[in-house]
Each structure stands twice: as C-alpha cells, then as structure tokens.
Scaffold this active site. Sequence first.
Site, PDB file in Angstrom:
ATOM      1  N   HIS A  21       2.461  -0.367  -2.586  1.00  0.00           N
ATOM      2  CA  HIS A  21       1.694   0.039  -1.345  1.00  0.00           C
ATOM      3  C   HIS A  21       0.743   1.214  -1.897  1.00  0.00           C
ATOM      4  O   HIS A  21      -0.372   1.130  -1.176  1.00  0.00           O
ATOM      5  CB  HIS A  21       3.022   0.766  -0.455  1.00  0.00           C
ATOM      6  CG  HIS A  21       2.453   1.304   0.751  1.00  0.00           C
ATOM      7  ND1 HIS A  21       2.377   0.555   1.974  1.00  0.00           N
ATOM      8  CD2 HIS A  21       1.979   2.425   1.118  1.00  0.00           C
ATOM      9  CE1 HIS A  21       1.749   1.502   2.871  1.00  0.00           C
ATOM     10  NE2 HIS A  21       1.795   2.558   2.427  1.00  0.00           N
ATOM     11  N   GLU A  22       1.310   2.139  -2.462  1.00  0.00           N
ATOM     12  CA  GLU A  22       0.276   3.243  -2.975  1.00  0.00           C
ATOM     13  C   GLU A  22      -0.892   2.712  -3.775  1.00  0.00           C
ATOM     14  O   GLU A  22      -1.894   3.275  -3.748  1.00  0.00           O
ATOM     15  CB  GLU A  22       1.149   4.198  -3.570  1.00  0.00           C
ATOM     16  CG  GLU A  22       2.386   4.890  -2.694  1.00  0.00           C
ATOM     17  CD  GLU A  22       1.997   5.393  -1.188  1.00  0.00           C
ATOM     18  OE1 GLU A  22       0.561   5.874  -1.205  1.00  0.00           O
ATOM     19  OE2 GLU A  22       2.599   5.730  -0.521  1.00  0.00           O
ATOM     20  N   HIS A  25      -3.631   1.577  -1.441  1.00  0.00           N
ATOM     21  CA  HIS A  25      -4.490   2.822  -1.136  1.00  0.00           C
ATOM     22  C   HIS A  25      -5.306   3.155  -2.372  1.00  0.00           C
ATOM     23  O   HIS A  25      -6.500   3.406  -2.059  1.00  0.00           O
ATOM     24  CB  HIS A  25      -3.650   3.941  -0.777  1.00  0.00           C
ATOM     25  CG  HIS A  25      -2.813   3.911   0.650  1.00  0.00           C
ATOM     26  ND1 HIS A  25      -3.535   3.294   1.617  1.00  0.00           N
ATOM     27  CD2 HIS A  25      -1.478   4.061   0.764  1.00  0.00           C
ATOM     28  CE1 HIS A  25      -2.498   3.179   2.729  1.00  0.00           C
ATOM     29  NE2 HIS A  25      -1.131   3.464   2.248  1.00  0.00           N
TER      30      HIS A  25
END
Length: 424
Positions: A21-22, A25
């Site tokens: 997920h990170e 980003h």
Amino acid sequence: MHMIQVVFLTVLVFFVIVTIHEWGHYFFAKRAGILVREFAIGFGPKLFSLKRGETKYTLRLIPAGGFVRMAGEDPEIVEVQPGQTIAVRIKEDKVTRLYLDRLDERSGVIRGEVVNIDLERKLSLTLDVEGENETYTVHPQALMITKGRETQIAPFDRQFGSKTVGQRALAIFAGPMMNFVLAFILFAAYIQMAGIPVDNPDKLLVNEITAGMPADNADLRRGDVIDAVNGVKIGADFEKMIDIIGKSPNVPVKMDIIRNGKAQQITITPEPNDEGVGKVGISAALPTRPATFSETFTGAATYMKEMTKSIFEGFKKLLFGEFKLDDLGGPVRTAEVTSQIAQKGIAQLTSWTALLSLYLGIFNLLPIPALDGSRLIFLGIEAIRRRPIDPNRESMVHFVGFALIMLLMLVVTYNDILRLVRGE
C-alpha cells in the site's frame, strides 16, 4: 505448524499488505518528482531506521498501518529566519549544508547572519559576513543540520502541493490501487493452489480438521475420502454427512474412509455444541482439478466481486449500528485470526491475505478524514473550485479524523485483549 513459523507468517502478512500500500504512494509520488522524506511501516516510536538516497525507511512500534511522508504535506519542521546566525558549507559554488546550531564546532564553513533566504523558489541565501553581504546559490538537495538531525530542503517543485491535481490524486489513490492488484494476484495464486471443483463429483474429501476436536483425535486426515457414515453412502452430499453426525452427539459413529486408495473404518464420537448438535471438527470439500489460465483469471475476478460485496455489507451494518463491540476487531484480533489460518496451510493463508489486502484498499477509500478517500475528496473539491482549500483547515480535518481512528483502535484493541484474557 511450528509456532515460530506461524508467528513469522502472521507478521509477514501484515508487512506485505501495508508495504505494498505505502509503496504505491511512494512510487507515484517519486514519479511525479515529489520529495519523499519517509517511508514508514507502523506508527509511534521508531524501532529501525535506514536512509537511502532522499528517503528514510523506518519500522515503527505500533503495527496499525504505515505512511509515506511527502515534502509540503505538513509544515516543515526546520525553518531559518532573517537575523538568525548560521553556518554554511560551500561546494562547487553552491551551499550544500546549512548548520543551525553548534556553530563554533564547525570547521571549513562560512558563518554569518541571515539577511535574506529563499529555500523554495529562488534557492538563494544572503548572509552578513563580518559586515559584508554575501549572496550564495543553494543546492536543491542541500541539508539543514540541527540537533544532530539532517533535513533536506524541499524546493517548491519538489513539494506535494506544487503538482497537478491529477498527479497528487494518483499518488494518493495508488496505495489502495496496489492493494487491489495484490488481492487479485493472491486470489489467482489461491485458485492455482486449491484448484477448481470437478464437474459432477461423486465423493467428498476431508478439507480442514480442527485441532483438539474428535476428528483430530481419531487421526482423520486432510485428503481422506469420506465414503460412508454409519453405513450410509455419502457420495458428494455434504449435508447428508452433517445430518447424521449432528444427530449423534456423544454417540460413536463409524466413518468409512478411503486413504491412499485403501478402505479404512474410523470410529468418532461427535461432541455436542451449545445447541446440542454433534460436531466432529471437519470441513469437507469436493475433488478439484488444476485451473486453466482463463479459469484462474475469471475466478480471481469473481472472488474480488463477492468479497467486495461482503465487505460493504459489513460497512452497512456499522453505519446502521447493527453490531456489538465484540463484533469489531483491531490489530490484535486480526493477528489472532491470521495465526489460526496460517496453521491451516499456505493456500488458506494466501486467500486470507488477499481478503485483508482488498479490505485495506476499500477501507482507505472511504470518505473518512485522514484516510485516502477523504484526501481524494479534498482534491476533487479543489479541481471544481480551481483553487486549493486552506492547507491548515484541511490538515486540521485530517488530524481530528486520525485522532478519532486511533481512539477507536485503542478501544477495540483493549476489548480484544480483554477477550483473550477471558479466553473467549
């Protein structure tokens, strides 16, 4: 499965879904030219820190998520004001380091009082050095050093707010998007491992066995073919087997099985559950065959669709208050369930990890302050208004939302710990 291996797999599941997920980003922020100051897994005090290039990679104490800290999203910690005395180091006619304290200990530097400074657009610095104003060009990756900590400056074109609405939206949406991609890949991997039920099956297989239950004590094994129960042929009729066992609490039943091509008979005494129904602690499955590529692809898509429906049904119950506190689970319960599933095998753990990744992606897109969905709404409003919302107001909204989420997390975690202490 050995306990150390279970713990390792449980931690790995959390690490993988949060990291992917990170990373979403991080990757799209870097692609847009945004300075990423920190890539963190977890919150709270740092356990481990590693600096590579412009980014610091950290592992933090509280395993409740992670974050990517981009330049310009929050007020910068270090500021230099006119009239402040600093020291600078020059390399190739550019300022590469600005020292804000312990100036007398610095060697090979220029000391002076700041007259003018612009570290965002002009990248220039004017110092009063012994009564003479000297103007220097600041390197776009210059470091400010204070209290033993280095902070890289962030020119405006490296800040989150300098990018287009589309670039910022993509950097934010990329986190949930990567969770969806991971979920699809893991569901596909699960289908490859578990296979596809055969057409017109004529038998049932033992799929899972609950530890400590009668089936486990009777040495029933995964993959055994259930041929008959008390002389009644079962075929592929799971409900027939459940009916016979359910009507025999505390009464021995004879189960005819086929193991490795050889017929055997096992005697099992079902235990009554709270309703007095006999249970032996097994789940059965139909025979499977290897999945084709198209079946894997369509099957993964079907899992994504059905699990998404289930997740939104859960959100609906939360919205209308159709739940009890014990129905909610935080990191402690998630870890508990994950460890239980890890003991059932890699295939089941893969499916569970896919579900967690899908849930994390969907949850983060909810319009709740501090989550990615809320930030996307602010960007949508900015696109419509053609001007950004006051960053201070937006930061306050996200701060309040984050505080409320953390408060809920603490309450749920406390309840999970009490439940474990009570042995529920």
